[in-house]
Design a protein around this motif. Structure first.
Motif, PDB file in Angstrom:
ATOM      1  N   ALA A 183      -2.801 -12.859  -0.528  1.00 22.46           N
ATOM      2  CA  ALA A 183      -2.899 -12.145  -1.916  1.00 22.46           C
ATOM      3  C   ALA A 183      -3.036 -10.483  -2.082  1.00 22.46           C
ATOM      4  CB  ALA A 183      -3.987 -12.842  -2.761  1.00 22.46           C
ATOM      5  N   TYR A 184      -2.162 -10.150  -2.917  1.00 20.96           N
ATOM      6  CA  TYR A 184      -2.201  -8.560  -3.200  1.00 20.96           C
ATOM      7  C   TYR A 184      -2.213  -8.286  -4.577  1.00 20.96           C
ATOM      8  CZ  TYR A 184      -0.758  -8.877   1.667  1.00 20.96           C
ATOM      9  OH  TYR A 184      -0.716  -8.992   3.259  1.00 20.96           O
ATOM     10  N   PHE A 185      -2.476  -7.108  -4.964  1.00 17.24           N
ATOM     11  CA  PHE A 185      -2.566  -6.920  -6.536  1.00 17.24           C
ATOM     12  C   PHE A 185      -2.038  -5.462  -6.865  1.00 17.24           C
ATOM     13  CE2 PHE A 185      -6.483  -5.164  -5.140  1.00 17.24           C
ATOM     14  CZ  PHE A 185      -6.652  -4.133  -5.960  1.00 17.24           C
ATOM     15  N   LEU A 186      -1.378  -5.417  -7.927  1.00 19.98           N
ATOM     16  CA  LEU A 186      -0.902  -4.095  -8.583  1.00 19.98           C
ATOM     17  C   LEU A 186      -1.202  -3.989  -9.786  1.00 19.98           C
ATOM     18  CD1 LEU A 186       0.733  -1.532  -8.313  1.00 19.98           C
ATOM     19  CD2 LEU A 186       2.763  -3.143  -8.987  1.00 19.98           C
ATOM     20  N   ASP A 187      -2.237  -3.322 -10.132  1.00 22.26           N
ATOM     21  CA  ASP A 187      -3.104  -3.092 -11.466  1.00 22.26           C
ATOM     22  C   ASP A 187      -2.567  -1.909 -11.882  1.00 22.26           C
ATOM     23  OD1 ASP A 187      -4.581  -2.920 -13.528  1.00 22.26           O
ATOM     24  OD2 ASP A 187      -6.502  -3.312 -12.433  1.00 22.26           O
ATOM     25  N   VAL A 197       4.211   0.414 -18.113  1.00 21.99           N
ATOM     26  CA  VAL A 197       3.933  -0.956 -17.628  1.00 21.99           C
ATOM     27  C   VAL A 197       2.812  -1.539 -18.331  1.00 21.99           C
ATOM     28  CG1 VAL A 197       3.767  -2.440 -15.641  1.00 21.99           C
ATOM     29  CG2 VAL A 197       5.116  -0.501 -15.522  1.00 21.99           C
ATOM     30  N   GLY A 198       1.738  -1.250 -18.168  1.00 18.60           N
ATOM     31  CA  GLY A 198       0.167  -1.660 -18.653  1.00 18.60           C
ATOM     32  C   GLY A 198       0.114  -2.950 -18.109  1.00 18.60           C
ATOM     33  N   ALA A 199       0.231  -3.571 -17.101  1.00 22.97           N
ATOM     34  CA  ALA A 199       0.068  -4.990 -16.817  1.00 22.97           C
ATOM     35  C   ALA A 199      -0.549  -4.829 -15.183  1.00 22.97           C
ATOM     36  CB  ALA A 199       1.389  -5.644 -16.818  1.00 22.97           C
ATOM     37  N   THR A 259       0.966  -1.167   0.111  1.00 23.01           N
ATOM     38  CA  THR A 259      -0.009   0.075  -0.129  1.00 23.01           C
ATOM     39  C   THR A 259       0.859   1.090   0.127  1.00 23.01           C
ATOM     40  OG1 THR A 259      -0.249  -0.208   2.473  1.00 23.01           O
ATOM     41  CG2 THR A 259      -2.140  -1.115   1.150  1.00 23.01           C
ATOM     42  N   ALA A 260       2.136   1.100   0.474  1.00 24.52           N
ATOM     43  CA  ALA A 260       3.039   2.263   0.398  1.00 24.52           C
ATOM     44  C   ALA A 260       3.346   2.700  -0.986  1.00 24.52           C
ATOM     45  CB  ALA A 260       4.446   1.941   1.081  1.00 24.52           C
ATOM     46  N   LEU A 261       3.242   1.637  -2.117  1.00 26.49           N
ATOM     47  CA  LEU A 261       3.315   1.942  -3.343  1.00 26.49           C
ATOM     48  C   LEU A 261       2.266   3.184  -3.931  1.00 26.49           C
ATOM     49  CD1 LEU A 261       3.847  -1.658  -4.850  1.00 26.49           C
ATOM     50  CD2 LEU A 261       5.596   0.263  -4.475  1.00 26.49           C
ATOM     51  N   GLN A 262       1.271   3.120  -3.271  1.00 24.29           N
ATOM     52  CA  GLN A 262       0.125   3.922  -4.014  1.00 24.29           C
ATOM     53  C   GLN A 262       0.349   5.221  -4.036  1.00 24.29           C
ATOM     54  OE1 GLN A 262      -3.310   2.926  -4.471  1.00 24.29           O
ATOM     55  NE2 GLN A 262      -3.308   4.668  -5.635  1.00 24.29           N
ATOM     56  N   PRO A 263       1.402   6.235  -3.593  1.00 24.44           N
ATOM     57  CA  PRO A 263       1.697   7.483  -3.799  1.00 24.44           C
ATOM     58  C   PRO A 263       2.542   7.605  -5.308  1.00 24.44           C
ATOM     59  CG  PRO A 263       2.153   7.037  -1.637  1.00 24.44           C
ATOM     60  CD  PRO A 263       1.597   5.796  -2.383  1.00 24.44           C
ATOM     61  N   PHE A 264       3.053   6.506  -5.329  1.00 21.19           N
ATOM     62  CA  PHE A 264       4.151   6.518  -6.534  1.00 21.19           C
ATOM     63  C   PHE A 264       3.273   6.076  -8.011  1.00 21.19           C
ATOM     64  CE2 PHE A 264       6.309   5.804  -2.643  1.00 21.19           C
ATOM     65  CZ  PHE A 264       7.450   6.836  -2.871  1.00 21.19           C
ATOM     66  N   LEU A 265       1.999   5.716  -7.924  1.00 24.46           N
ATOM     67  CA  LEU A 265       1.712   5.353  -8.917  1.00 24.46           C
ATOM     68  C   LEU A 265       1.082   6.343  -9.744  1.00 24.46           C
ATOM     69  CD1 LEU A 265      -0.838   2.281  -7.616  1.00 24.46           C
ATOM     70  CD2 LEU A 265       1.556   2.215  -8.596  1.00 24.46           C
ATOM     71  N   SER A 266       1.087   6.182 -11.372  1.00 24.72           N
ATOM     72  CA  SER A 266       0.868   7.438 -11.945  1.00 24.72           C
ATOM     73  C   SER A 266       0.374   6.958 -13.436  1.00 24.72           C
ATOM     74  CB  SER A 266       1.925   8.176 -12.121  1.00 24.72           C
ATOM     75  OG  SER A 266       2.994   7.604 -12.728  1.00 24.72           O
ATOM     76  N   GLU A 267      -0.170   7.912 -14.225  1.00 28.89           N
ATOM     77  CA  GLU A 267      -0.772   7.620 -15.584  1.00 28.89           C
ATOM     78  C   GLU A 267       0.682   7.156 -16.399  1.00 28.89           C
ATOM     79  OE1 GLU A 267      -3.376  10.030 -17.702  1.00 28.89           O
ATOM     80  OE2 GLU A 267      -4.517  10.365 -15.707  1.00 28.89           O
ATOM     81  N   ALA A 268       1.742   7.931 -15.948  1.00 26.93           N
ATOM     82  CA  ALA A 268       2.842   7.528 -16.870  1.00 26.93           C
ATOM     83  C   ALA A 268       3.520   5.895 -16.612  1.00 26.93           C
ATOM     84  CB  ALA A 268       4.132   8.523 -16.460  1.00 26.93           C
ATOM     85  N   LEU A 269       3.400   5.747 -15.401  1.00 31.57           N
ATOM     86  CA  LEU A 269       3.684   4.332 -14.955  1.00 31.57           C
ATOM     87  C   LEU A 269       2.701   3.336 -15.755  1.00 31.57           C
ATOM     88  CD1 LEU A 269       6.116   2.769 -13.180  1.00 31.57           C
ATOM     89  CD2 LEU A 269       4.385   2.838 -11.279  1.00 31.57           C
ATOM     90  N   VAL A 270       1.504   3.576 -15.509  1.00 30.66           N
ATOM     91  CA  VAL A 270       0.639   2.772 -16.193  1.00 30.66           C
ATOM     92  C   VAL A 270       0.874   2.722 -17.786  1.00 30.66           C
ATOM     93  CG1 VAL A 270      -1.833   2.591 -17.151  1.00 30.66           C
ATOM     94  CG2 VAL A 270      -1.282   3.119 -14.533  1.00 30.66           C
ATOM     95  N   ASP A 323       3.867 -14.480 -18.252  1.00 30.48           N
ATOM     96  CA  ASP A 323       4.952 -13.914 -19.045  1.00 30.48           C
ATOM     97  C   ASP A 323       6.137 -13.113 -18.147  1.00 30.48           C
ATOM     98  OD1 ASP A 323       6.652 -12.521 -20.894  1.00 30.48           O
ATOM     99  OD2 ASP A 323       4.903 -11.661 -21.829  1.00 30.48           O
ATOM    100  N   LEU A 324       7.350 -13.817 -18.447  1.00 29.98           N
ATOM    101  CA  LEU A 324       8.447 -13.350 -17.394  1.00 29.98           C
ATOM    102  C   LEU A 324       8.947 -11.756 -18.103  1.00 29.98           C
ATOM    103  CD1 LEU A 324      10.667 -13.937 -15.272  1.00 29.98           C
ATOM    104  CD2 LEU A 324      12.240 -14.950 -17.237  1.00 29.98           C
ATOM    105  N   ALA A 325       8.602 -11.435 -19.130  1.00 34.85           N
ATOM    106  CA  ALA A 325       8.821 -10.168 -19.667  1.00 34.85           C
ATOM    107  C   ALA A 325       8.106  -9.124 -19.073  1.00 34.85           C
ATOM    108  CB  ALA A 325       8.951 -10.127 -21.267  1.00 34.85           C
ATOM    109  N   VAL A 326       6.806  -9.612 -18.761  1.00 36.77           N
ATOM    110  CA  VAL A 326       6.046  -8.683 -18.008  1.00 36.77           C
ATOM    111  C   VAL A 326       6.363  -8.656 -16.744  1.00 36.77           C
ATOM    112  CG1 VAL A 326       3.586  -8.319 -17.382  1.00 36.77           C
ATOM    113  CG2 VAL A 326       4.025  -9.089 -19.916  1.00 36.77           C
ATOM    114  N   ALA A 327       6.860  -9.730 -16.034  1.00 38.90           N
ATOM    115  CA  ALA A 327       6.941  -9.604 -14.779  1.00 38.90           C
ATOM    116  C   ALA A 327       8.324  -8.763 -14.374  1.00 38.90           C
ATOM    117  CB  ALA A 327       7.407 -11.034 -14.128  1.00 38.90           C
ATOM    118  N   MET A 328       9.001  -8.762 -15.320  1.00 34.54           N
ATOM    119  CA  MET A 328      10.493  -7.988 -15.209  1.00 34.54           C
ATOM    120  C   MET A 328      10.300  -6.556 -15.388  1.00 34.54           C
ATOM    121  SD  MET A 328      12.790  -9.918 -14.183  1.00 34.54           S
ATOM    122  CE  MET A 328      11.600 -11.180 -13.451  1.00 34.54           C
ATOM    123  N   LYS A 329       8.767  -6.206 -15.939  1.00 31.29           N
ATOM    124  CA  LYS A 329       8.462  -4.756 -15.823  1.00 31.29           C
ATOM    125  C   LYS A 329       8.483  -4.030 -14.458  1.00 31.29           C
ATOM    126  CE  LYS A 329       6.532  -4.538 -20.502  1.00 31.29           C
ATOM    127  NZ  LYS A 329       5.295  -3.888 -21.056  1.00 31.29           N
TER     128      LYS A 329
END
Length: 130
Positions: free
Chosen positions: A59-63, A42-44, A28-39, A115-121
């Motif tokens: 289980a947790y998610f990062l959309d 990454v897009g995953a 949840t500490a990630l929330q302030p760092f999320l942005s449209e640019a990051l979306v 997809d490992l490539a997506v995971a590495m994003k």
């Protein structure tokens, strides 16, 4: 001198309270760092299956597929692009930039379904934490 108005800031390495797992606080500490640019970058959508010290799994998610992105407890609304499994200590090390996603994967500390490539994003997410 100790301020009586503000509680002390929680330390990343601090022991979790029995009510809230450390993994939940870290993600949840990630929330302030999320942005449209990051979306856009990454897009995953990621699901994290985190093995807690007690041996249970949470289980947790990062959309990062729409808007500013979202992070939370539980599974994502849709099917995740990647499911990542790791120990809570390894999640902390990743988010503190002590462990890199590829190194964690190569050493077996991070398991990937999808997809490992997506995971590495995830590296882009970690760079956003600077």
């Amino acid at each position: 001198m100790v301020s009586e108005v503000e509680p002390p800031a929680p330390q990343v390495g601090a022991r979790p309270s029995p009510k809230k797992p450390l993994a939940e606080g870290l993600l949840t500490a990630l929330q302030p760092f999320l942005s449209e640019a990051l979306v856009n970058q990454v897009g995953a959508c990621y699901q994290f299956n985190v093995v807690l010290p007690s041996g249970t799994q949470s289980a947790y998610f990062l959309d990062l597929t729409t808007g500013q992105g979202r992070v939370g407890q539980g599974v994502p609304d849709g099917i995740p692009d990647v499911v990542v499994e790791m120990a809570e200590a390894d999640l902390r090390a990743l988010l503190c930039r002590e462990l890199r996603p590829l190194g964690a994967y190569m050493s077996g500390r991070l398991k990937v379904k999808g997809d490992l490539a997506v995971a590495m994003k995830l590296e882009a997410v970690l760079r956003a934490l600077k």
